[in-house]
Design a protein around this motif. Structure first.
Motif, PDB file in Angstrom:
ATOM      1  N   ALA A  81       0.837  -1.200   0.000  1.00 28.20           N
ATOM      2  CA  ALA A  81       0.000   0.000   0.000  1.00 28.20           C
ATOM      3  C   ALA A  81       0.874   1.252   0.000  1.00 28.20           C
ATOM      4  O   ALA A  81       0.558   2.244  -0.664  1.00 28.20           O
ATOM      5  N   ALA A  82       1.994   1.209   0.716  1.00 24.95           N
ATOM      6  CA  ALA A  82       2.889   2.368   0.775  1.00 24.95           C
ATOM      7  C   ALA A  82       3.581   2.599  -0.560  1.00 24.95           C
ATOM      8  O   ALA A  82       3.691   3.742  -1.019  1.00 24.95           O
ATOM      9  N   ILE A  83       4.030   1.538  -1.189  1.00 30.22           N
ATOM     10  CA  ILE A  83       4.780   1.697  -2.440  1.00 30.22           C
ATOM     11  C   ILE A  83       3.864   2.072  -3.596  1.00 30.22           C
ATOM     12  O   ILE A  83       4.253   2.790  -4.493  1.00 30.22           O
ATOM     13  N   LYS A  84       2.640   1.624  -3.551  1.00 30.24           N
ATOM     14  CA  LYS A  84       1.696   1.901  -4.633  1.00 30.24           C
ATOM     15  C   LYS A  84       0.782   3.079  -4.339  1.00 30.24           C
ATOM     16  O   LYS A  84      -0.039   3.435  -5.166  1.00 30.24           O
ATOM     17  N   ARG A  85       0.896   3.679  -3.157  1.00 29.54           N
ATOM     18  CA  ARG A  85       0.033   4.793  -2.763  1.00 29.54           C
ATOM     19  C   ARG A  85      -1.432   4.417  -3.009  1.00 29.54           C
ATOM     20  O   ARG A  85      -2.181   5.121  -3.658  1.00 29.54           O
ATOM     21  N   THR A  86      -1.789   3.271  -2.472  1.00 32.59           N
ATOM     22  CA  THR A  86      -3.138   2.763  -2.673  1.00 32.59           C
ATOM     23  C   THR A  86      -4.139   3.485  -1.790  1.00 32.59           C
ATOM     24  O   THR A  86      -3.784   4.238  -0.897  1.00 32.59           O
ATOM     25  N   LYS A  87      -5.385   3.207  -2.036  1.00 33.02           N
ATOM     26  CA  LYS A  87      -6.437   3.861  -1.274  1.00 33.02           C
ATOM     27  C   LYS A  87      -7.027   2.922  -0.238  1.00 33.02           C
ATOM     28  O   LYS A  87      -6.913   1.705  -0.339  1.00 33.02           O
ATOM     29  N   VAL A  88      -7.653   3.520   0.761  1.00 33.49           N
ATOM     30  CA  VAL A  88      -8.343   2.791   1.812  1.00 33.49           C
ATOM     31  C   VAL A  88      -9.823   3.141   1.678  1.00 33.49           C
ATOM     32  O   VAL A  88     -10.181   4.312   1.577  1.00 33.49           O
ATOM     33  N   VAL A  89     -10.660   2.105   1.655  1.00 32.19           N
ATOM     34  CA  VAL A  89     -12.103   2.326   1.497  1.00 32.19           C
ATOM     35  C   VAL A  89     -12.853   1.642   2.640  1.00 32.19           C
ATOM     36  O   VAL A  89     -12.347   0.686   3.237  1.00 32.19           O
ATOM     37  N   PRO A  90     -14.059   2.131   2.951  1.00 31.25           N
ATOM     38  CA  PRO A  90     -14.850   1.471   3.994  1.00 31.25           C
ATOM     39  C   PRO A  90     -15.201   0.039   3.587  1.00 31.25           C
ATOM     40  O   PRO A  90     -15.496  -0.232   2.421  1.00 31.25           O
ATOM     41  N   GLY A  91     -15.149  -0.878   4.554  1.00 29.88           N
ATOM     42  CA  GLY A  91     -15.521  -2.262   4.312  1.00 29.88           C
ATOM     43  C   GLY A  91     -17.030  -2.434   4.287  1.00 29.88           C
ATOM     44  O   GLY A  91     -17.778  -1.545   4.702  1.00 29.88           O
ATOM     45  N   LEU A  92     -17.484  -3.564   3.803  1.00 32.59           N
ATOM     46  CA  LEU A  92     -18.921  -3.827   3.701  1.00 32.59           C
ATOM     47  C   LEU A  92     -19.592  -3.904   5.070  1.00 32.59           C
ATOM     48  O   LEU A  92     -20.724  -3.472   5.240  1.00 32.59           O
ATOM     49  N   ASP A  93     -18.900  -4.484   6.052  1.00 34.02           N
ATOM     50  CA  ASP A  93     -19.478  -4.658   7.387  1.00 34.02           C
ATOM     51  C   ASP A  93     -18.737  -3.824   8.431  1.00 34.02           C
ATOM     52  O   ASP A  93     -18.578  -4.237   9.571  1.00 34.02           O
ATOM     53  N   GLY A  94     -18.277  -2.637   8.035  1.00 36.55           N
ATOM     54  CA  GLY A  94     -17.522  -1.797   8.951  1.00 36.55           C
ATOM     55  C   GLY A  94     -16.027  -1.980   8.747  1.00 36.55           C
ATOM     56  O   GLY A  94     -15.587  -2.791   7.947  1.00 36.55           O
ATOM     57  N   GLY A  95     -15.243  -1.238   9.457  1.00 36.83           N
ATOM     58  CA  GLY A  95     -13.804  -1.299   9.294  1.00 36.83           C
ATOM     59  C   GLY A  95     -13.387  -0.733   7.949  1.00 36.83           C
ATOM     60  O   GLY A  95     -14.167  -0.075   7.269  1.00 36.83           O
ATOM     61  N   PHE A  96     -12.150  -0.997   7.574  1.00 34.65           N
ATOM     62  CA  PHE A  96     -11.624  -0.462   6.327  1.00 34.65           C
ATOM     63  C   PHE A  96     -10.892  -1.547   5.560  1.00 34.65           C
ATOM     64  O   PHE A  96     -10.393  -2.519   6.137  1.00 34.65           O
ATOM     65  N   VAL A  97     -10.789  -1.367   4.256  1.00 36.49           N
ATOM     66  CA  VAL A  97     -10.097  -2.299   3.365  1.00 36.49           C
ATOM     67  C   VAL A  97      -9.043  -1.507   2.607  1.00 36.49           C
ATOM     68  O   VAL A  97      -9.342  -0.448   2.041  1.00 36.49           O
ATOM     69  N   VAL A  98      -7.801  -2.012   2.590  1.00 38.77           N
ATOM     70  CA  VAL A  98      -6.736  -1.397   1.814  1.00 38.77           C
ATOM     71  C   VAL A  98      -6.738  -2.051   0.442  1.00 38.77           C
ATOM     72  O   VAL A  98      -6.667  -3.272   0.319  1.00 38.77           O
ATOM     73  N   CYS A  99      -6.839  -1.234  -0.562  1.00 38.80           N
ATOM     74  CA  CYS A  99      -6.811  -1.745  -1.941  1.00 38.80           C
ATOM     75  C   CYS A  99      -5.352  -1.791  -2.378  1.00 38.80           C
ATOM     76  O   CYS A  99      -4.798  -0.804  -2.859  1.00 38.80           O
ATOM     77  N   GLY A 100      -4.703  -2.916  -2.168  1.00 35.10           N
ATOM     78  CA  GLY A 100      -3.280  -3.062  -2.459  1.00 35.10           C
ATOM     79  C   GLY A 100      -3.024  -3.749  -3.777  1.00 35.10           C
ATOM     80  O   GLY A 100      -3.923  -3.915  -4.592  1.00 35.10           O
ATOM     81  N   GLN A 101      -1.797  -4.166  -3.988  1.00 37.13           N
ATOM     82  CA  GLN A 101      -1.405  -4.839  -5.207  1.00 37.13           C
ATOM     83  C   GLN A 101      -0.810  -6.184  -4.870  1.00 37.13           C
ATOM     84  O   GLN A 101      -0.071  -6.325  -3.908  1.00 37.13           O
ATOM     85  N   SER A 102      -1.113  -7.156  -5.688  1.00 40.35           N
ATOM     86  CA  SER A 102      -0.520  -8.469  -5.537  1.00 40.35           C
ATOM     87  C   SER A 102       0.957  -8.400  -5.908  1.00 40.35           C
ATOM     88  O   SER A 102       1.310  -7.849  -6.951  1.00 40.35           O
ATOM     89  N   THR A 103       1.812  -8.948  -5.073  1.00 43.77           N
ATOM     90  CA  THR A 103       3.241  -8.936  -5.399  1.00 43.77           C
ATOM     91  C   THR A 103       3.555  -9.884  -6.551  1.00 43.77           C
ATOM     92  O   THR A 103       4.565  -9.722  -7.216  1.00 43.77           O
ATOM     93  N   SER A 104       2.689 -10.866  -6.804  1.00 43.13           N
ATOM     94  CA  SER A 104       2.942 -11.791  -7.919  1.00 43.13           C
ATOM     95  C   SER A 104       2.840 -11.079  -9.262  1.00 43.13           C
ATOM     96  O   SER A 104       3.369 -11.565 -10.257  1.00 43.13           O
ATOM     97  N   GLN A 105       2.182  -9.931  -9.296  1.00 42.08           N
ATOM     98  CA  GLN A 105       2.052  -9.167 -10.534  1.00 42.08           C
ATOM     99  C   GLN A 105       3.126  -8.087 -10.671  1.00 42.08           C
ATOM    100  O   GLN A 105       3.167  -7.385 -11.678  1.00 42.08           O
TER     101      GLN A 105
END
Length: 137
Positions: A81-105
């Motif tokens: 998330a730090a290297i890709k400057r990804t975003k954080v969005v609200p989760g479906l049931d509360g909390g937050f989800v980091v939209c990161g990148q797969s390292t395999s890609q």
């Protein structure tokens, strides 16, 4: 026709490899089959992946993050998330989800940048990374 993957690293070799691939693809195209050609940077190596998970384990074992011990997979999310400057969005049931990148890609260059970030973080937090042989990097 099966999937064909070519590694291109030098102009003369690349030309020969592409011409060889065309000799196999030509008959399929002439017979009306549709093929896809993808040209992209080389993905991260298995050695880089092994080193990544070893570094993540070292950080996980040695660093408390704001009062929490994170798993290696959670640390991977933090660093990608730090290297890709990804975003954080609200989760479906509360909390937050980091939209990161797969390292395999990730490409080899992106994986190197990620590991440099981890090394800098490790230096700031006094992480003792395990030693690596030259063949592992």
């Amino acid at each position: 026709m099966d999937r064909v993957t070519l590694s291109l690293w030098e102009p003369v070799q690349a030309h020969k490899a592409i011409m060889h691939a065309w000799s196999h693809a030509k008959n399929a195209v002439m017979a009306g089959h549709r093929l896809t050609l993808e040209i992209r940077p080389e993905k991260r190596s298995d050695a880089q992946n092994r080193r990544l998970w070893s570094m993540l384990s070292d950080i996980s074992e040695q660093v408390d993050w704001h009062g929490h011990r994170l798993t290696p997979a959670e640390w991977k999310d933090v660093f990608t998330a730090a290297i890709k400057r990804t975003k954080v969005v609200p989760g479906l049931d509360g909390g937050f989800v980091v939209c990161g990148q797969s390292t395999s890609q990730m490409t080899k260059r992106e994986m190197s940048e990620l590991q440099q970030l981890m090394e800098a973080f490790g230096a700031e937090h006094e992480v003792a990374f395990r030693a690596y042989g030259e063949g592992d990097q």
